[in-house]
Scaffold this active site. Sequence first.
Site, PDB file in Angstrom:
ATOM      1  N   SER B 153       0.455  -1.033   0.186  1.00 13.45           N
ATOM      2  CA  SER B 153       0.253   0.259   0.023  1.00 13.45           C
ATOM      3  C   SER B 153       0.805   1.043   0.121  1.00 13.45           C
ATOM      4  O   SER B 153       1.709   1.286  -0.890  1.00 13.45           O
ATOM      5  CB  SER B 153      -1.345  -0.192   1.210  1.00 13.45           C
ATOM      6  OG  SER B 153      -1.894   1.021   1.316  1.00 13.45           O
ATOM      7  N   ARG B 223     -11.839   5.923  10.339  1.00 12.43           N
ATOM      8  CA  ARG B 223     -11.300   4.720  10.749  1.00 12.43           C
ATOM      9  C   ARG B 223     -12.587   3.442   9.799  1.00 12.43           C
ATOM     10  O   ARG B 223     -12.356   2.350   9.446  1.00 12.43           O
ATOM     11  CB  ARG B 223     -11.093   3.453  11.736  1.00 12.43           C
ATOM     12  CG  ARG B 223     -10.470   2.197  12.128  1.00 12.43           C
ATOM     13  CD  ARG B 223      -8.808   3.054  10.980  1.00 12.43           C
ATOM     14  NE  ARG B 223      -8.168   1.500  11.166  1.00 12.43           N
ATOM     15  CZ  ARG B 223      -7.530   0.688  10.500  1.00 12.43           C
ATOM     16  NH1 ARG B 223      -6.621   1.623   8.910  1.00 12.43           N
ATOM     17  NH2 ARG B 223      -6.471  -0.605  10.596  1.00 12.43           N
ATOM     18  N   ASP B 318      -8.612  -6.267  -4.623  1.00 13.54           N
ATOM     19  CA  ASP B 318      -8.371  -5.150  -3.380  1.00 13.54           C
ATOM     20  C   ASP B 318      -9.195  -4.276  -4.964  1.00 13.54           C
ATOM     21  O   ASP B 318      -8.806  -4.227  -6.015  1.00 13.54           O
ATOM     22  CB  ASP B 318      -6.807  -4.774  -3.767  1.00 13.54           C
ATOM     23  CG  ASP B 318      -6.750  -4.240  -2.680  1.00 13.54           C
ATOM     24  OD1 ASP B 318      -7.656  -2.638  -2.529  1.00 13.54           O
ATOM     25  OD2 ASP B 318      -5.227  -3.916  -2.751  1.00 13.54           O
ATOM     26  N   HIS B 351      -8.162  -5.463  -0.019  1.00 17.00           N
ATOM     27  CA  HIS B 351      -7.167  -4.587   0.326  1.00 17.00           C
ATOM     28  C   HIS B 351      -6.075  -4.761   0.935  1.00 17.00           C
ATOM     29  O   HIS B 351      -5.150  -4.799   1.554  1.00 17.00           O
ATOM     30  CB  HIS B 351      -6.783  -3.142   0.402  1.00 17.00           C
ATOM     31  CG  HIS B 351      -5.458  -1.715   0.990  1.00 17.00           C
ATOM     32  ND1 HIS B 351      -5.081  -2.477  -0.739  1.00 17.00           N
ATOM     33  CD2 HIS B 351      -5.115  -1.682   1.170  1.00 17.00           C
ATOM     34  CE1 HIS B 351      -3.825  -1.674   0.147  1.00 17.00           C
ATOM     35  NE2 HIS B 351      -4.065  -0.645   1.102  1.00 17.00           N
ATOM     36  N   ASP B 352      -6.909  -5.411   2.180  1.00 20.58           N
ATOM     37  CA  ASP B 352      -6.205  -6.350   3.079  1.00 20.58           C
ATOM     38  C   ASP B 352      -5.555  -7.622   2.894  1.00 20.58           C
ATOM     39  O   ASP B 352      -4.834  -8.327   4.062  1.00 20.58           O
ATOM     40  CB  ASP B 352      -6.976  -7.098   4.862  1.00 20.58           C
ATOM     41  CG  ASP B 352      -7.127  -5.438   5.735  1.00 20.58           C
ATOM     42  OD1 ASP B 352      -7.074  -4.643   5.248  1.00 20.58           O
ATOM     43  OD2 ASP B 352      -8.755  -5.217   6.142  1.00 20.58           O
TER      44      ASP B 352
END
Lengths: 199, 377
Positions: B153, B223, B318, B351-352
């Site tokens: 990232s 968040r 992602d 994305h994680d």
Amino acid sequence: MATALTLRPDLQHIAAQIPAGTRVLDLGCAEGDLLAWLQAHKNVRGIGVDVDVNSIVACVEKGLNVIQADLETGLQSFEDGSFDYVVLSLTIQAMHNIELILQEMLRVGKVGLVTFPNFGFWENRWQILLGRMPVSETIPYEWYNTPNIHFCTVHDFARLLGKLGMQVEQQIVLHQGERVEFWPNLLGSLALVQFSPAQ
Amino acid sequence: MSTNSVGIVTPHKFEFTDPITLSSGAVLPRYELMVETYGSLNADKSNAILICHALSGHHHVAGKHAETDKAAGWWDNMVGPGKPIDTNKFFVIGLNNLGGCHGSTGPSSINPETGAPYGSSFPVVLVRDWVETQARLADRLGIQQFAAVIGGSLGGMQALRWSITYPERVRHALVIASAPKLTAQNIAFNDVARQAIITDPEFHGGDYYQHEVVPRRGLRLARMLGHITYLSDDGMGEKFGRMLRSGEYKYGFEVEFEIESYLRYQGDKFSTRFDANTYLLMTKALDYFDPARHYGGSLAQAMRQAQAKFLVVSFTSDWRFAPARSREIVKALLDADRSVSYAEIESQHGHDAFLMEDAPYMAVMRAYLNNVAKEIV
């Protein structure tokens, strides 16, 4: 070196066609055997492309440069004329967009090298005559589990190249790794065609 | 603790007293960086790997600070003895970037000139500023060239920047789930997150420390939004679906669906341990990153500066840093005639995924880094 001994017969013939020090793109490179051999013996600058992540891992293990991509969508990552030779071995018969990939091969490279199972091989013809879908050394699948969707004969392939404005530079037809000079479209089970844009 | 863990580790603070002029023109006369290292540096100092962290990361990459720690470092599945980034072979460095809130100098640090926290006066830092401070850290450790610079990232952006700014100091750059620049949509997400923080009444223009409050609600919302974008629709669906906490509708606005509960929990947890100003800085660093900008808009031209070999990895689900963005990096590297391999890992973790233990992903990393290790005598 082990790679020299284990190179598949059709790959040996492809390797023989590629001059030392050239830039080579290997489409559907699988575990990278051809590229590894070419880098070790002919000092080529090679890149592989494959859709299967296991192939990517195998190539990276061999220290090869490899790009994970689906050939069906073309070769957008590559600039025009960035390779001398573009190889597509025993893959084209399982592809949907055959015209696109052939055009892309000669967009990004000067010379194309394709190998495919020759459907005109006598064993195939014989089995059809007997009323069955052919299963042979180069076409080892049953009709219900084959990944192959586009079979052709040596003659068919040459005709398609002509239609696309391309020409056969050289044609080598093989059976069990040996070159077949006599009635190749009948007695050869595997074809290697080197092609370039028609003059 | 498992045998392939780096075990108990202790972070170290490095102090830098040479002033640094940042991209914005602002000057920091001195700063500190929190650093953790694993494995040992070999005699010719050729086996060092720099791990660059993402938005909410820090120096604590692997192992634990105490046996009683609940969780290990943020990339413990990747870094350790016998793991893909093998600490038996490599000397691995993790640091908290400048502007961070985990011990490195950042907005919550005391400004020595005023005796009060920097707060709103802390300058904006860019990816290239981080690379500059990381280079100074490498100098301090006597590392002339990294065997590899690795990041996911925002960390991948640092690896890219390293290869452009210090070509001779990076042998390999591993750029994972990253992008050559953010899209408008991506910047938009960041701005909503920033607005959530900035409009929190307890933000006080960034100087909330003096008021002894924290813009917790803003940070929590930021968040929660971020988390949604780090997961995929499928992944979220599989994990939470439409599951209800109590099994039936309550016809109100309290937490009912499991996904609501999860997001609030993540938001709450984050808002107690992360600094809001750091969050703003990190998102700005993401937004500003665009190395092609200094090369006539040509990423290929930018990558022509690089001498490193590259491994680029993306994940199919992602959508925050989509495979298409990694393919842009790959294309630029190919156009620039640089050495590159690219893996597009099938994953539903969004994305994680770059932080998850996925067999093909681990296999690609391991295969690549094994060869990096072989180059080290």
